[in-house]
Design a protein around this motif. Structure first.
Motif, PDB file in Angstrom:
ATOM      1  N   MET A 100       6.059  12.142  15.362  1.00  0.00           N
ATOM      2  CA  MET A 100       4.814  12.061  14.572  1.00  0.00           C
ATOM      3  C   MET A 100       3.777  11.256  15.347  1.00  0.00           C
ATOM      4  O   MET A 100       4.059  10.149  15.809  1.00  0.00           O
ATOM      5  N   ASP A 101       2.578  11.834  15.539  1.00  0.00           N
ATOM      6  CA  ASP A 101       1.574  11.100  16.306  1.00  0.00           C
ATOM      7  C   ASP A 101       0.966   9.988  15.457  1.00  0.00           C
ATOM      8  O   ASP A 101       1.242   9.867  14.263  1.00  0.00           O
ATOM      9  N   VAL A 102       0.134   9.163  16.076  1.00  0.00           N
ATOM     10  CA  VAL A 102      -0.400   7.967  15.420  1.00  0.00           C
ATOM     11  C   VAL A 102      -1.230   8.298  14.183  1.00  0.00           C
ATOM     12  O   VAL A 102      -1.207   7.563  13.192  1.00  0.00           O
ATOM     13  N   PHE A 103      -1.938   9.418  14.206  1.00  0.00           N
ATOM     14  CA  PHE A 103      -2.790   9.769  13.070  1.00  0.00           C
ATOM     15  C   PHE A 103      -1.950  10.188  11.852  1.00  0.00           C
ATOM     16  O   PHE A 103      -2.222   9.768  10.727  1.00  0.00           O
ATOM     17  N   LYS A 104      -0.942  10.998  12.089  1.00  0.00           N
ATOM     18  CA  LYS A 104      -0.068  11.413  10.999  1.00  0.00           C
ATOM     19  C   LYS A 104       0.699  10.221  10.447  1.00  0.00           C
ATOM     20  O   LYS A 104       0.889  10.099   9.232  1.00  0.00           O
ATOM     21  N   SER A 105       1.141   9.350  11.356  1.00  0.00           N
ATOM     22  CA  SER A 105       1.876   8.157  10.938  1.00  0.00           C
ATOM     23  C   SER A 105       1.003   7.246  10.078  1.00  0.00           C
ATOM     24  O   SER A 105       1.439   6.749   9.036  1.00  0.00           O
ATOM     25  N   PHE A 106      -0.242   7.060  10.520  1.00  0.00           N
ATOM     26  CA  PHE A 106      -1.170   6.203   9.768  1.00  0.00           C
ATOM     27  C   PHE A 106      -1.448   6.803   8.393  1.00  0.00           C
ATOM     28  O   PHE A 106      -1.426   6.095   7.382  1.00  0.00           O
ATOM     29  N   LYS A 107      -1.699   8.102   8.351  1.00  0.00           N
ATOM     30  CA  LYS A 107      -2.015   8.767   7.085  1.00  0.00           C
ATOM     31  C   LYS A 107      -0.849   8.657   6.112  1.00  0.00           C
ATOM     32  O   LYS A 107      -1.033   8.372   4.919  1.00  0.00           O
ATOM     33  N   SER A 108       0.348   8.866   6.618  1.00  0.00           N
ATOM     34  CA  SER A 108       1.531   8.792   5.762  1.00  0.00           C
ATOM     35  C   SER A 108       1.716   7.395   5.180  1.00  0.00           C
ATOM     36  O   SER A 108       2.002   7.238   3.991  1.00  0.00           O
ATOM     37  N   GLU A 109       1.521   6.386   6.014  1.00  0.00           N
ATOM     38  CA  GLU A 109       1.677   5.003   5.563  1.00  0.00           C
ATOM     39  C   GLU A 109       0.585   4.625   4.588  1.00  0.00           C
ATOM     40  O   GLU A 109       0.827   3.944   3.586  1.00  0.00           O
ATOM     41  N   LYS A 110      -0.651   5.073   4.865  1.00  0.00           N
ATOM     42  CA  LYS A 110      -1.782   4.748   3.996  1.00  0.00           C
ATOM     43  C   LYS A 110      -1.614   5.359   2.622  1.00  0.00           C
ATOM     44  O   LYS A 110      -1.970   4.739   1.603  1.00  0.00           O
ATOM     45  N   GLU A 111      -1.089   6.565   2.575  1.00  0.00           N
ATOM     46  CA  GLU A 111      -0.877   7.222   1.287  1.00  0.00           C
ATOM     47  C   GLU A 111       0.119   6.449   0.427  1.00  0.00           C
ATOM     48  O   GLU A 111       0.025   6.429  -0.794  1.00  0.00           O
ATOM     49  N   LYS A 112       1.076   5.801   1.079  1.00  0.00           N
ATOM     50  CA  LYS A 112       2.066   5.003   0.358  1.00  0.00           C
ATOM     51  C   LYS A 112       1.465   3.729  -0.209  1.00  0.00           C
ATOM     52  O   LYS A 112       1.818   3.281  -1.288  1.00  0.00           O
ATOM     53  N   THR A 113       0.560   3.121   0.555  1.00  0.00           N
ATOM     54  CA  THR A 113       0.110   1.766   0.220  1.00  0.00           C
ATOM     55  C   THR A 113      -1.305   1.684  -0.355  1.00  0.00           C
ATOM     56  O   THR A 113      -1.762   0.598  -0.703  1.00  0.00           O
ATOM     57  N   GLN A 114      -2.006   2.818  -0.465  1.00  0.00           N
ATOM     58  CA  GLN A 114      -3.415   2.753  -0.847  1.00  0.00           C
ATOM     59  C   GLN A 114      -3.640   2.183  -2.256  1.00  0.00           C
ATOM     60  O   GLN A 114      -4.686   1.620  -2.544  1.00  0.00           O
ATOM     61  N   SER A 115      -2.646   2.300  -3.134  1.00  0.00           N
ATOM     62  CA  SER A 115      -2.786   1.761  -4.487  1.00  0.00           C
ATOM     63  C   SER A 115      -2.897   0.233  -4.488  1.00  0.00           C
ATOM     64  O   SER A 115      -3.411  -0.358  -5.443  1.00  0.00           O
ATOM     65  N   VAL A 116      -2.437  -0.410  -3.419  1.00  0.00           N
ATOM     66  CA  VAL A 116      -2.510  -1.874  -3.320  1.00  0.00           C
ATOM     67  C   VAL A 116      -3.956  -2.345  -3.369  1.00  0.00           C
ATOM     68  O   VAL A 116      -4.272  -3.391  -3.935  1.00  0.00           O
ATOM     69  N   ASP A 117      -4.856  -1.531  -2.798  1.00  0.00           N
ATOM     70  CA  ASP A 117      -6.274  -1.906  -2.749  1.00  0.00           C
ATOM     71  C   ASP A 117      -6.926  -1.967  -4.123  1.00  0.00           C
ATOM     72  O   ASP A 117      -8.030  -2.496  -4.261  1.00  0.00           O
ATOM     73  N   ASN A 118      -6.257  -1.430  -5.134  1.00  0.00           N
ATOM     74  CA  ASN A 118      -6.802  -1.512  -6.492  1.00  0.00           C
ATOM     75  C   ASN A 118      -6.610  -2.895  -7.105  1.00  0.00           C
ATOM     76  O   ASN A 118      -7.246  -3.223  -8.115  1.00  0.00           O
ATOM     77  N   PHE A 119      -5.730  -3.705  -6.499  1.00  0.00           N
ATOM     78  CA  PHE A 119      -5.393  -5.002  -7.086  1.00  0.00           C
ATOM     79  C   PHE A 119      -5.639  -6.190  -6.151  1.00  0.00           C
ATOM     80  O   PHE A 119      -5.971  -7.280  -6.612  1.00  0.00           O
ATOM     81  N   PHE A 120      -5.477  -5.974  -4.856  1.00  0.00           N
ATOM     82  CA  PHE A 120      -5.639  -7.068  -3.900  1.00  0.00           C
ATOM     83  C   PHE A 120      -6.690  -6.681  -2.863  1.00  0.00           C
ATOM     84  O   PHE A 120      -6.496  -5.746  -2.084  1.00  0.00           O
ATOM     85  N   THR A 121      -7.838  -7.395  -2.887  1.00  0.00           N
ATOM     86  CA  THR A 121      -8.988  -7.004  -2.061  1.00  0.00           C
ATOM     87  C   THR A 121      -9.547  -8.196  -1.273  1.00  0.00           C
ATOM     88  O   THR A 121     -10.610  -8.718  -1.603  1.00  0.00           O
ATOM     89  N   PRO A 122      -8.865  -8.625  -0.200  1.00  0.00           N
ATOM     90  CA  PRO A 122      -9.376  -9.757   0.578  1.00  0.00           C
ATOM     91  C   PRO A 122     -10.630  -9.434   1.387  1.00  0.00           C
ATOM     92  O   PRO A 122     -11.382 -10.338   1.746  1.00  0.00           O
ATOM     93  N   SER A 123     -10.848  -8.147   1.661  1.00  0.00           N
ATOM     94  CA  SER A 123     -11.943  -7.768   2.560  1.00  0.00           C
ATOM     95  C   SER A 123     -13.255  -7.453   1.846  1.00  0.00           C
ATOM     96  O   SER A 123     -14.262  -7.198   2.498  1.00  0.00           O
ATOM     97  N   LYS A 124     -13.249  -7.455   0.527  1.00  0.00           N
ATOM     98  CA  LYS A 124     -14.484  -7.162  -0.189  1.00  0.00           C
ATOM     99  C   LYS A 124     -14.505  -7.919  -1.512  1.00  0.00           C
ATOM    100  O   LYS A 124     -13.453  -8.247  -2.070  1.00  0.00           O
ATOM    101  N   PRO A 125     -15.708  -8.216  -2.017  1.00  0.00           N
ATOM    102  CA  PRO A 125     -15.802  -8.928  -3.304  1.00  0.00           C
ATOM    103  C   PRO A 125     -15.291  -8.068  -4.451  1.00  0.00           C
ATOM    104  O   PRO A 125     -15.353  -6.839  -4.407  1.00  0.00           O
TER     105      PRO A 125
END
Length: 402
Positions: free
Chosen positions: A1-26
């Motif tokens: 799996m190339d880096v783009f597919k790997s990143f997309k797969s991992e992001k799809e797993k963890t993207q829900s975290v951004d709904n609760f923990f947001t250190p990079s934005k107010p």
């Protein structure tokens, strides 16, 4: 799996975290803001009082922007505040005209083309100042050049506009711009305008944030934002646990709160990295093993300015003492400390006995730009860590073994 597919797969797993923990934005949702009810009430009180405006100031990373955005959003939602809210985030080169551009364009889009041709606009709660000279039935159109829209003229132009202007990171602008904004606020207040200004910036007092413009103090409600209490930091963690179906062990919760030291930024950062690490490993419990890996990621992903300053302060090819004396300085948790107290703390932490002479060598260097200005001299023999967030970052580095 190339880096783009790997990143997309991992992001799809963890993207829900951004709904609760947001250190990079107010935080912009009132539901996710914790421990600020008293301050919210004060902001709403100021912005709904005729002639009164508001200023929020305090340390970096304390949640000033989150408080402002969440209060404005909640105020709109409950029809306490006006529907139209303009936001501007300042940079060092920001001018007064940059700050007022959005409401000026809202009143008349021709402002963007470097002028305002006065045209009456109705509806949408916008009411343009009558800039027409009427003689009998004749109307004379007046053109205001953009360069001429001073603080006084801007206040006159916006005086009937029922709206709020949020000016964020106001501390970075020049004193000249601070004076212009202060004069703008004063004129709005004198005119009894419904147009309100909410200023947000880093500072130890409100007077510094408005460059000592005394005449605006009577119409500017100042709110110094304190650190968040531990019980509300725990609520941030618990809210994420429930939303993500994860479990932070009591020991890890305690460690996150200890590191955060009242700064929500670090709570969000550590919880985000921990949650993503657990999800990647298909685990529901965040224990020592998961947290140790997350901690290393958190050190890497901390805001760049903190990393740079700490790296400058701690890196040396001649000695390994700098990280040791810095973790001891961090134990004072942003309080002032004497050289004597520091020497005693170093001895307690590392079983190393230092003399006043050897400490003077370290303190002299740590107050210089070449060492990141990590330390500031308060008075003779008394020091303090310059950035109040630095003790939390030092503790993270220490626990991560960096």
């Amino acid at each position: 799996m190339d880096v783009f597919k790997s990143f997309k797969s991992e992001k799809e797993k963890t993207q829900s975290v951004d709904n609760f923990f947001t250190p990079s934005k107010p935080i912009s949702s009132p539901e996710n803001l914790r421990g600020r009810n008293e301050e919210i009430a004060k902001i709403l009180g100021a912005l709904t009082t005729p002639g009164m405006h508001c200023m929020i100031y305090g340390d970096r990373g304390i949640g000033k922007s989150s408080l402002a955005l969440s209060t404005l959003e909640g105020g709109k939602e409950h029809e306490i505040l006006p529907e139209f809210i303009f936001q501007y985030r300042c940079i060092k080169r920001t001018s007064f005209k940059d700050i007022i551009e959005k409401p000026a364009i809202f009143i008349d889009s021709s402002y963007k083309a470097n002028k305002i041709e006065s045209v009456k606009k109705y509806g949408a709660r916008a009411k343009l100042l009558d800039l027409f000279s009427v003689e009998g039935s004749r109307e004379e159109k007046i053109i205001i050049e953009k360069e001429e829209l001073t603080a006084n003229k801007a206040a006159s132009t916006f005086q009937n506009l029922d709206s709020i202007l949020l000016i964020d990171e106001f501390d970075v602008v020049s004193d000249e711009v601070k004076h212009e904004v202060a004069e703008f606020v004063k004129q709005l207040s004198d005119l009894g305008s419904p147009f309100k200004v909410l200023i947000v910036g880093i500072g130890s007092d409100g007077e510094a944030l408005i460059a000592g413009h005394q005449s605006v103090i009577r119409c500017m409600h100042e709110i110094k934002l304190p650190r968040v209490e531990d019980k509300y930091l725990e609520e941030i963690i618990t809210n994420g646990e429930l939303g993500l179906s994860l479990n932070f062990t009591p020991a890890i919760k305690e460690r996150i709160i200890e590191i955060s030291s009242g700064f929500p930024y670090f709570t969000h950062l550590l919880c985000k990295e921990s949650s993503e690490q657990a999800i990647r490993e298909n685990k529901q419990t965040i224990d020592d093993e998961v947290f140790s890996k997350a901690l290393m990621q958190a050190v890497k992903n901390t805001e760049g300015q903190l990393k740079r300053c700490y790296d400058k302060a701690s890196t040396s090819s001649r000695t390994d003492m700098y990280p040791k004396i810095l973790i001891s300085a961090a134990k004072f948790n942003n309080e002032q400390f004497t050289v004597k107290q520091w020497i005693e703390q170093i001895n307690s932490d590392h079983n190393i006995e230092l003399t006043y002479g050897s400490m003077n060598n370290y303190t002299g260097k740590l107050t210089k730009p070449s060492r990141g200005n990590v330390l500031m001299l308060v008075r003779r023999g008394v020091y303090k860590i310059t950035d109040p967030r630095m003790p939390s970052y030092i503790l993270m580095c220490h626990l991560a073994g960096s």
